[in-house]
Design a protein around this motif. Sequence first.
Motif, PDB file in Angstrom:
ATOM      1  N   PRO A  96       0.795  -1.229   0.000  1.00 22.57           N
ATOM      2  CA  PRO A  96       0.000   0.000   0.000  1.00 22.57           C
ATOM      3  C   PRO A  96       0.830   1.283   0.000  1.00 22.57           C
ATOM      4  O   PRO A  96       0.417   2.275  -0.593  1.00 22.57           O
ATOM      5  CB  PRO A  96      -0.863  -0.112   1.252  1.00 22.57           C
ATOM      6  CG  PRO A  96      -0.274  -1.201   2.073  1.00 22.57           C
ATOM      7  CD  PRO A  96       0.530  -2.068   1.161  1.00 22.57           C
ATOM      8  N   ILE A  97       1.992   1.268   0.626  1.00 21.72           N
ATOM      9  CA  ILE A  97       2.828   2.480   0.644  1.00 21.72           C
ATOM     10  C   ILE A  97       3.344   2.797  -0.758  1.00 21.72           C
ATOM     11  O   ILE A  97       3.271   3.937  -1.220  1.00 21.72           O
ATOM     12  CB  ILE A  97       4.007   2.339   1.641  1.00 21.72           C
ATOM     13  CG1 ILE A  97       3.488   2.206   3.074  1.00 21.72           C
ATOM     14  CG2 ILE A  97       4.977   3.513   1.518  1.00 21.72           C
ATOM     15  CD1 ILE A  97       2.840   3.455   3.635  1.00 21.72           C
ATOM     16  N   LEU A  98       3.856   1.787  -1.466  1.00 21.63           N
ATOM     17  CA  LEU A  98       4.359   2.007  -2.825  1.00 21.63           C
ATOM     18  C   LEU A  98       3.237   2.477  -3.746  1.00 21.63           C
ATOM     19  O   LEU A  98       3.398   3.427  -4.512  1.00 21.63           O
ATOM     20  CB  LEU A  98       5.011   0.734  -3.378  1.00 21.63           C
ATOM     21  CG  LEU A  98       5.523   0.819  -4.812  1.00 21.63           C
ATOM     22  CD1 LEU A  98       6.591   1.909  -4.942  1.00 21.63           C
ATOM     23  CD2 LEU A  98       6.062  -0.536  -5.263  1.00 21.63           C
ATOM     24  N   PHE A  99       2.089   1.817  -3.671  1.00 21.63           N
ATOM     25  CA  PHE A  99       0.945   2.209  -4.489  1.00 21.63           C
ATOM     26  C   PHE A  99       0.559   3.660  -4.196  1.00 21.63           C
ATOM     27  O   PHE A  99       0.391   4.476  -5.106  1.00 21.63           O
ATOM     28  CB  PHE A  99      -0.243   1.281  -4.205  1.00 21.63           C
ATOM     29  CG  PHE A  99      -1.484   1.640  -4.969  1.00 21.63           C
ATOM     30  CD1 PHE A  99      -1.621   1.280  -6.301  1.00 21.63           C
ATOM     31  CD2 PHE A  99      -2.513   2.335  -4.365  1.00 21.63           C
ATOM     32  CE1 PHE A  99      -2.769   1.607  -7.017  1.00 21.63           C
ATOM     33  CE2 PHE A  99      -3.663   2.667  -5.061  1.00 21.63           C
ATOM     34  CZ  PHE A  99      -3.790   2.302  -6.392  1.00 21.63           C
ATOM     35  N   SER A 100       0.465   3.993  -2.919  1.00 24.70           N
ATOM     36  CA  SER A 100       0.060   5.335  -2.519  1.00 24.70           C
ATOM     37  C   SER A 100       1.098   6.374  -2.911  1.00 24.70           C
ATOM     38  O   SER A 100       0.751   7.494  -3.309  1.00 24.70           O
ATOM     39  CB  SER A 100      -0.199   5.367  -1.011  1.00 24.70           C
ATOM     40  OG  SER A 100      -1.259   4.489  -0.700  1.00 24.70           O
ATOM     41  N   GLU A 155       2.523  10.948  -6.146  1.00 19.97           N
ATOM     42  CA  GLU A 155       3.448  11.563  -7.104  1.00 19.97           C
ATOM     43  C   GLU A 155       2.720  11.936  -8.393  1.00 19.97           C
ATOM     44  O   GLU A 155       2.913  13.024  -8.942  1.00 19.97           O
ATOM     45  CB  GLU A 155       4.611  10.615  -7.414  1.00 19.97           C
ATOM     46  CG  GLU A 155       5.598  10.476  -6.275  1.00 19.97           C
ATOM     47  CD  GLU A 155       6.609   9.344  -6.487  1.00 19.97           C
ATOM     48  OE1 GLU A 155       6.549   8.645  -7.528  1.00 19.97           O
ATOM     49  OE2 GLU A 155       7.452   9.158  -5.588  1.00 19.97           O
ATOM     50  N   GLY A 156       1.875  11.026  -8.879  1.00 19.25           N
ATOM     51  CA  GLY A 156       1.127  11.291 -10.106  1.00 19.25           C
ATOM     52  C   GLY A 156       0.144  12.440  -9.944  1.00 19.25           C
ATOM     53  O   GLY A 156       0.023  13.306 -10.817  1.00 19.25           O
ATOM     54  N   MET A 167      -5.351  14.738  -4.053  1.00 18.07           N
ATOM     55  CA  MET A 167      -4.266  14.174  -3.249  1.00 18.07           C
ATOM     56  C   MET A 167      -4.724  13.664  -1.879  1.00 18.07           C
ATOM     57  O   MET A 167      -4.249  12.607  -1.444  1.00 18.07           O
ATOM     58  CB  MET A 167      -3.129  15.192  -3.122  1.00 18.07           C
ATOM     59  CG  MET A 167      -2.381  15.374  -4.433  1.00 18.07           C
ATOM     60  SD  MET A 167      -1.106  16.656  -4.377  1.00 18.07           S
ATOM     61  CE  MET A 167      -2.088  18.100  -4.773  1.00 18.07           C
ATOM     62  N   PRO A 168      -5.656  14.337  -1.187  1.00 21.34           N
ATOM     63  CA  PRO A 168      -6.090  13.802   0.110  1.00 21.34           C
ATOM     64  C   PRO A 168      -6.758  12.429   0.033  1.00 21.34           C
ATOM     65  O   PRO A 168      -6.843  11.723   1.043  1.00 21.34           O
ATOM     66  CB  PRO A 168      -7.063  14.867   0.627  1.00 21.34           C
ATOM     67  CG  PRO A 168      -6.544  16.134   0.028  1.00 21.34           C
ATOM     68  CD  PRO A 168      -6.127  15.721  -1.365  1.00 21.34           C
TER      69      PRO A 168
END
Length: 179
Positions: free
Chosen positions: A55-59, A64-65, A87-88
Amino acid sequence: MKTKRIVITGGPGSGKTSIIKYIEENGFSVIHEISRSVILEAQKEGIEQLFLTNPILFSQKLLEGRLKQFHDASKYTSDFLFYDRGMPDVTAYMDFVKTDYPKNFSQICNENRYDCIFILPPWKEIYHTDNERYENYEQAESLYHYLYAAYENYGYNVINVPVGKIAERVDFIVNKLKK
């Protein structure tokens, strides 16, 4: 006049994509959601559900996107620019799965501000799952509350969009923006 940044958010299956498409078809500028492209990219690499796996990598990829989308928006000259999620949403989803995230996630959300937030409530009659949407309806309801709370925690006045036909929902949004 500065372009107003408008977020359309809500839990999965609440009608966001249909509303965004309708808004775009009616001549408004739109920034599309990127989560499906992040999911598909991970699936090409053999990771079926990146959010569930990491979940951290996905988030991080989503944040970033969305930050890039936020900065790229400076080239728009229209009165309103609509975002399919903001973003929130990233921190709301992390809170939903009760996963700690880096402090810079919240810092990015606080430093890059939208002008108006519209949230779509859960709507059981239109809800369905698909290859990228794994949440059941009860989880979608819960996510709605996490999204609402996240935007409020960042100091936004969140406007609920009533359920109804797409055109009616968009009219509600546009009329609120004209006030």
